[in-house]
Motif scaffolding. Sequence first.
Motif, PDB file in Angstrom:
ATOM      1  N   VAL A 172       1.447  -0.737  17.771  1.00 48.34           N
ATOM      2  CA  VAL A 172       0.688  -0.242  18.922  1.00 48.34           C
ATOM      3  C   VAL A 172       0.797   1.286  18.873  1.00 48.34           C
ATOM      4  O   VAL A 172       1.832   1.826  18.529  1.00 48.34           O
ATOM      5  CB  VAL A 172       1.314  -0.779  20.234  1.00 48.34           C
ATOM      6  CG1 VAL A 172       0.465  -0.392  21.433  1.00 48.34           C
ATOM      7  CG2 VAL A 172       1.476  -2.283  20.148  1.00 48.34           C
ATOM      8  N   ASP A 173      -0.259   1.964  19.208  1.00 51.62           N
ATOM      9  CA  ASP A 173      -0.266   3.437  19.196  1.00 51.62           C
ATOM     10  C   ASP A 173       0.039   4.027  17.823  1.00 51.62           C
ATOM     11  O   ASP A 173       0.682   5.086  17.734  1.00 51.62           O
ATOM     12  CB  ASP A 173       0.773   4.012  20.199  1.00 51.62           C
ATOM     13  CG  ASP A 173       0.458   3.588  21.612  1.00 51.62           C
ATOM     14  OD1 ASP A 173      -0.726   3.365  21.900  1.00 51.62           O
ATOM     15  OD2 ASP A 173       1.409   3.476  22.403  1.00 51.62           O
ATOM     16  N   ALA A 174      -0.388   3.327  16.779  1.00 52.06           N
ATOM     17  CA  ALA A 174      -0.179   3.902  15.447  1.00 52.06           C
ATOM     18  C   ALA A 174      -1.051   5.145  15.320  1.00 52.06           C
ATOM     19  O   ALA A 174      -2.163   5.190  15.828  1.00 52.06           O
ATOM     20  CB  ALA A 174      -0.571   2.885  14.381  1.00 52.06           C
ATOM     21  N   GLY A 175      -0.538   6.146  14.623  1.00 50.53           N
ATOM     22  CA  GLY A 175      -1.295   7.375  14.385  1.00 50.53           C
ATOM     23  C   GLY A 175      -2.331   7.133  13.294  1.00 50.53           C
ATOM     24  O   GLY A 175      -2.567   5.985  12.889  1.00 50.53           O
ATOM     25  N   PRO A 188      -2.616  -0.953  12.795  1.00 49.61           N
ATOM     26  CA  PRO A 188      -2.844  -1.725  14.025  1.00 49.61           C
ATOM     27  C   PRO A 188      -2.930  -3.219  13.738  1.00 49.61           C
ATOM     28  O   PRO A 188      -2.444  -4.047  14.511  1.00 49.61           O
ATOM     29  CB  PRO A 188      -4.192  -1.199  14.544  1.00 49.61           C
ATOM     30  CG  PRO A 188      -4.385   0.119  13.882  1.00 49.61           C
ATOM     31  CD  PRO A 188      -3.656   0.055  12.579  1.00 49.61           C
ATOM     32  N   ASP A 189      -3.520  -3.553  12.583  1.00 41.08           N
ATOM     33  CA  ASP A 189      -3.642  -4.955  12.185  1.00 41.08           C
ATOM     34  C   ASP A 189      -2.261  -5.595  12.024  1.00 41.08           C
ATOM     35  O   ASP A 189      -2.073  -6.787  12.264  1.00 41.08           O
ATOM     36  CB  ASP A 189      -4.405  -5.008  10.849  1.00 41.08           C
ATOM     37  CG  ASP A 189      -4.852  -6.414  10.516  1.00 41.08           C
ATOM     38  OD1 ASP A 189      -5.018  -7.203  11.459  1.00 41.08           O
ATOM     39  OD2 ASP A 189      -5.039  -6.709   9.331  1.00 41.08           O
ATOM     40  N   ALA A 190      -1.301  -4.792  11.612  1.00 47.16           N
ATOM     41  CA  ALA A 190       0.061  -5.310  11.413  1.00 47.16           C
ATOM     42  C   ALA A 190       0.862  -5.308  12.712  1.00 47.16           C
ATOM     43  O   ALA A 190       2.054  -5.628  12.705  1.00 47.16           O
ATOM     44  CB  ALA A 190       0.776  -4.466  10.358  1.00 47.16           C
ATOM     45  N   GLY A 191       0.230  -4.921  13.812  1.00 43.17           N
ATOM     46  CA  GLY A 191       0.910  -5.028  15.102  1.00 43.17           C
ATOM     47  C   GLY A 191       1.482  -3.728  15.619  1.00 43.17           C
ATOM     48  O   GLY A 191       2.176  -3.716  16.640  1.00 43.17           O
ATOM     49  N   THR A 250       3.960  -0.172   7.302  1.00 41.23           N
ATOM     50  CA  THR A 250       4.558   0.788   8.236  1.00 41.23           C
ATOM     51  C   THR A 250       3.520   1.270   9.257  1.00 41.23           C
ATOM     52  O   THR A 250       2.331   1.011   9.124  1.00 41.23           O
ATOM     53  CB  THR A 250       5.083   2.032   7.491  1.00 41.23           C
ATOM     54  OG1 THR A 250       3.956   2.823   7.075  1.00 41.23           O
ATOM     55  CG2 THR A 250       5.916   1.651   6.286  1.00 41.23           C
ATOM     56  N   GLU A 251       3.989   2.043  10.208  1.00 40.28           N
ATOM     57  CA  GLU A 251       3.095   2.610  11.220  1.00 40.28           C
ATOM     58  C   GLU A 251       2.159   3.662  10.625  1.00 40.28           C
ATOM     59  O   GLU A 251       1.195   4.076  11.259  1.00 40.28           O
ATOM     60  CB  GLU A 251       3.906   3.209  12.383  1.00 40.28           C
ATOM     61  CG  GLU A 251       4.796   4.393  12.023  1.00 40.28           C
ATOM     62  CD  GLU A 251       6.192   3.981  11.549  1.00 40.28           C
ATOM     63  OE1 GLU A 251       6.297   2.991  10.803  1.00 40.28           O
ATOM     64  OE2 GLU A 251       7.148   4.679  11.941  1.00 40.28           O
TER      65      GLU A 251
END
Length: 366
Positions: free
Chosen positions: A20-23, A15-18, A209-210
Amino acid sequence: MPDANSLYGPLDPAPDAGWVDAGPRMGFFTDTSVCIGCKACEVACKEWNGVPDSGFDLLGMSYDNTGALTANSWRHVAFIEQPRPAGHRTPPFAGTPTGGSASAASAAVAAGSAGGSGTDPGVPPGTADAAARMAATARTGDASAEAGVSGPASNGTAFLGMPGSQPPGRGTGAQERTDFRWLMMSDVCKHCTHAACLDVCPTGALFRTEFGTVVVQEDICNGCGYCISACPYGVIDQRKGDGRAWKCTLCYDRLGAGMTPACAQACPTESIQYGPLDELRERAARRVGQLHERGVPEARLYGHDPTDGVGGDGAFFLLLDEPEVYGLPPDPVVTTRDLPRMWKRAGLAALAMAAATVAAFVGGRS
Ligand code: SF4
Ligand code: SF4
């Protein structure tokens, strides 16, 4: 007030890397207490990722033929031969594990009866049957040894100082332990929470990565090499004749397809476990408790702590000795930790110089 080690933001880096909705953040837990040094992880990694071979000669360090993590070795199985354990004061091998390996699932996998391994490490993939057969064999072996009807002591064979082919402690009683042990560990990129390699990359080739992992895009890397000196673990490396930086991607392509990374999939003992990092941390804490109960006080975790100098690793380990014994830094610190402070000071110094120049100019005219 954020911890000094979370200067790059929250400790959940996707989330810090941008994203959105990361698992949930995904990672590796490598339990070195059940590694048998088969190198299936090294081979699977090379095969899936098309990594060139790293030479087939043994290097004079036990059965090590890759030597270290390099651009051509994204998994490195280290072999440490110890005449006696270093770093603790217990008598030699009093604490060698006496039970089976990680779980009934591991026993089934090792017995060759299980299907896939590692895809869902929390759920035993093998048949209960095979695990029971294996446990029964181990008990029979122990009983026979105790009765003196078989084994090295009873059939007149001499012990030559070589380790057995079994994982530590499995299938043998305390009477068959020796003053020699092998420590084996499959090392890998730590996918740090605060990744210095990523901080210093000027081209954006390295990215988060996400899944919270750190990946190099080989088509963007310009081979400047900044990341290599920045990595506190000495993981990322430039490939000779290519110049670009290469390292473990935690099989980003497989993760995207809902698959397990190749090394974890291939590991027959579930030494390498893949999953949501929070779950892995809980499982690892339980495993350490289990080993302590079994008389292995030297079992400890490495890289699991979000308050350490890199904000915790996405790939962490259970070790049976001090980190230095495995070639790991005891207190890694993200090498870019002091950069914000340095830039601030440099800015202040520049301002002060500019002010002094203006003052001197104005003073000279009056
Ligand atoms: S700093 Fe080193 S260990 Fe951490 S993510 Fe980068 S290459 Fe991996
Ligand atoms: S980590 Fe697993 S696959 Fe790799 S050498 Fe150890 S037992 Fe074999």
